[in-house]
Design a protein around this motif. Structure first.
Motif, short mmCIF file in Angstrom:
data_model
loop_
_atom_site.label_atom_id
_atom_site.label_comp_id
_atom_site.label_asym_id
_atom_site.label_seq_id
_atom_site.Cartn_x
_atom_site.Cartn_y
_atom_site.Cartn_z
N VAL A 135 0.83 -1.36 0.03
CA VAL A 135 -0.07 -0.09 0.08
C VAL A 135 0.82 1.38 -0.27
O VAL A 135 0.52 2.31 -0.66
N LEU A 136 1.97 1.33 0.91
CA LEU A 136 2.75 2.40 1.11
C LEU A 136 3.35 2.62 -0.34
O LEU A 136 3.69 3.77 -0.94
N GLU A 137 4.03 1.47 -1.14
CA GLU A 137 4.97 1.69 -2.53
C GLU A 137 3.77 2.15 -3.48
O GLU A 137 4.21 3.00 -4.12
N LEU A 138 2.41 1.70 -3.64
CA LEU A 138 1.60 2.11 -4.59
C LEU A 138 1.22 3.67 -4.50
O LEU A 138 1.08 4.27 -5.45
N THR A 139 0.97 4.05 -3.18
CA THR A 139 0.58 5.40 -2.90
C THR A 139 1.67 6.53 -2.99
O THR A 139 1.62 7.52 -3.71
N ASP A 142 4.56 5.12 -6.32
CA ASP A 142 4.19 4.97 -7.47
C ASP A 142 3.02 6.06 -7.66
O ASP A 142 2.47 6.42 -8.94
N GLY A 143 2.62 6.76 -6.78
CA GLY A 143 1.65 7.90 -6.91
C GLY A 143 0.35 7.47 -7.06
O GLY A 143 -0.58 8.42 -7.69
N VAL A 146 -5.97 6.31 -3.48
CA VAL A 146 -5.96 5.02 -2.57
C VAL A 146 -7.04 4.37 -3.29
O VAL A 146 -6.90 3.21 -3.21
N ALA A 147 -7.86 5.20 -3.93
CA ALA A 147 -9.04 4.27 -4.83
C ALA A 147 -8.18 3.14 -5.66
O ALA A 147 -8.60 2.09 -6.17
N GLU A 148 -7.09 3.92 -6.59
CA GLU A 148 -6.26 3.20 -7.69
C GLU A 148 -5.38 1.98 -6.92
O GLU A 148 -5.35 0.91 -7.36
N ALA A 149 -4.92 2.27 -5.62
CA ALA A 149 -4.21 1.10 -4.79
C ALA A 149 -5.18 -0.12 -4.44
O ALA A 149 -4.73 -1.13 -4.54
N PRO A 185 13.94 9.45 2.04
CA PRO A 185 12.87 10.56 2.04
C PRO A 185 11.63 10.26 2.69
O PRO A 185 10.71 10.13 2.10
N LEU A 186 11.74 9.93 3.74
CA LEU A 186 10.45 9.55 4.79
C LEU A 186 9.17 10.46 4.69
O LEU A 186 7.99 10.15 4.90
N SER A 187 9.64 11.77 4.69
CA SER A 187 8.54 12.90 4.65
C SER A 187 7.51 12.51 3.54
O SER A 187 6.21 12.73 3.75
N THR A 188 7.93 11.99 2.39
CA THR A 188 7.02 11.99 1.21
C THR A 188 5.99 10.65 1.46
O THR A 188 4.86 10.53 1.33
N LEU A 189 6.58 9.69 2.49
CA LEU A 189 5.70 8.50 2.89
C LEU A 189 4.99 8.94 4.02
O LEU A 189 3.83 8.18 3.94
N MET A 190 5.28 9.94 4.59
CA MET A 190 4.61 10.02 6.00
C MET A 190 3.38 11.07 5.64
O MET A 190 2.69 11.33 6.71
N GLU A 191 2.86 11.71 4.77
CA GLU A 191 2.20 12.54 4.48
C GLU A 191 0.85 11.96 4.27
O GLU A 191 0.67 10.79 3.90
N ALA A 192 -0.20 12.48 4.87
CA ALA A 192 -1.32 11.98 5.26
C ALA A 192 -2.09 12.06 3.90
O ALA A 192 -2.21 12.53 2.84
#
Length: 192
Positions: A135-139, A142-143, A146-149, A185-192
């Motif tokens: 889920v984290l990789e897809l959102t 890969d950008g 949530v619906a696409e993931a 770059p954890l900040s990009t993964l941690m954004e809500a």
């Protein structure tokens, strides 16, 4: 869009348009997962071959073409991982990959090098359970929305949101790489 995707298995022109529109997405996926240019090129080819085979069954209500391709790519990569594991046990490493042109190798090596910046982050992601990591990789990587993931994983948006929340919380608990290593770059993964 559904009719366009469904025609790629029958119409060479429709496939060419579809391929040109989506090859970068699949190439990003392949170069992030493969360290060998030959393996990356093979994965891209296998994903599009699988897409041609599955095109008649594409349904727009089940997800966007990008999410559909990500689902295919994940399945192709998983099938290849299983095949390679069996081959290593039975025969060892298989030799003899198809030759690539020198220009193709150079371009794929450049792409692989560009993706190496994610290596430390991917090591931290590897510590997460598979569902959370996916889920984290897809959102985040890969950008996908949530619906696409959810479409790519064959689950609900609610399930993806829950996994995403848990993954972000768990990722905060994974130790950072030793000092001197590039900080992911954890900040990009941690954004809500």
């Amino acid at each position: 869009m559904e009719q366009v995707v469904r025609r790629i298995g029958e119409d060479a022109e429709a496939f060419e348009v579809f391929y040109r529109e989506h090859v970068e997405v699949v190439l990003r996926y392949a170069t992030r997962r493969c360290r060998d240019p030959h393996a990356a090129a093979d994965l891209v080819a296998e994903v599009f071959l699988a897409a041609i085979s599955a095109s008649a069954g594409y349904r727009a209500e089940r997800g966007t073409p990008v999410a559909w391709l990500h689902g295919i790519a994940r399945n192709v990569a998983a099938a290849e991982d299983r095949r390679a594991a069996r081959a290593r046990v039975v025969e060892g490493r298989l030799a003899g990959r198809r030759p690539l042109h020198e220009d193709d190798i150079v371009r794929l090596e450049e792409r692989i090098d560009a993706e190496r910046g994610l290596a430390a982050l991917l090591e931290r992601l590897a510590a997460l359970p598979a569902g959370q990591r996916a889920v984290l990789e897809l959102t985040a990587v890969d950008g996908l929305t949530v619906a696409e993931a959810a479409d790519a994983l064959g689950t609900s948006s609610v399930s993806v949101r829950v996994r995403l929340h848990r993954a972000r919380r768990a990722l905060r608990q994974v130790p950072a790489p030793p000092s001197g290593s590039p900080a992911p770059p954890l900040s990009t993964l941690m954004e809500a």
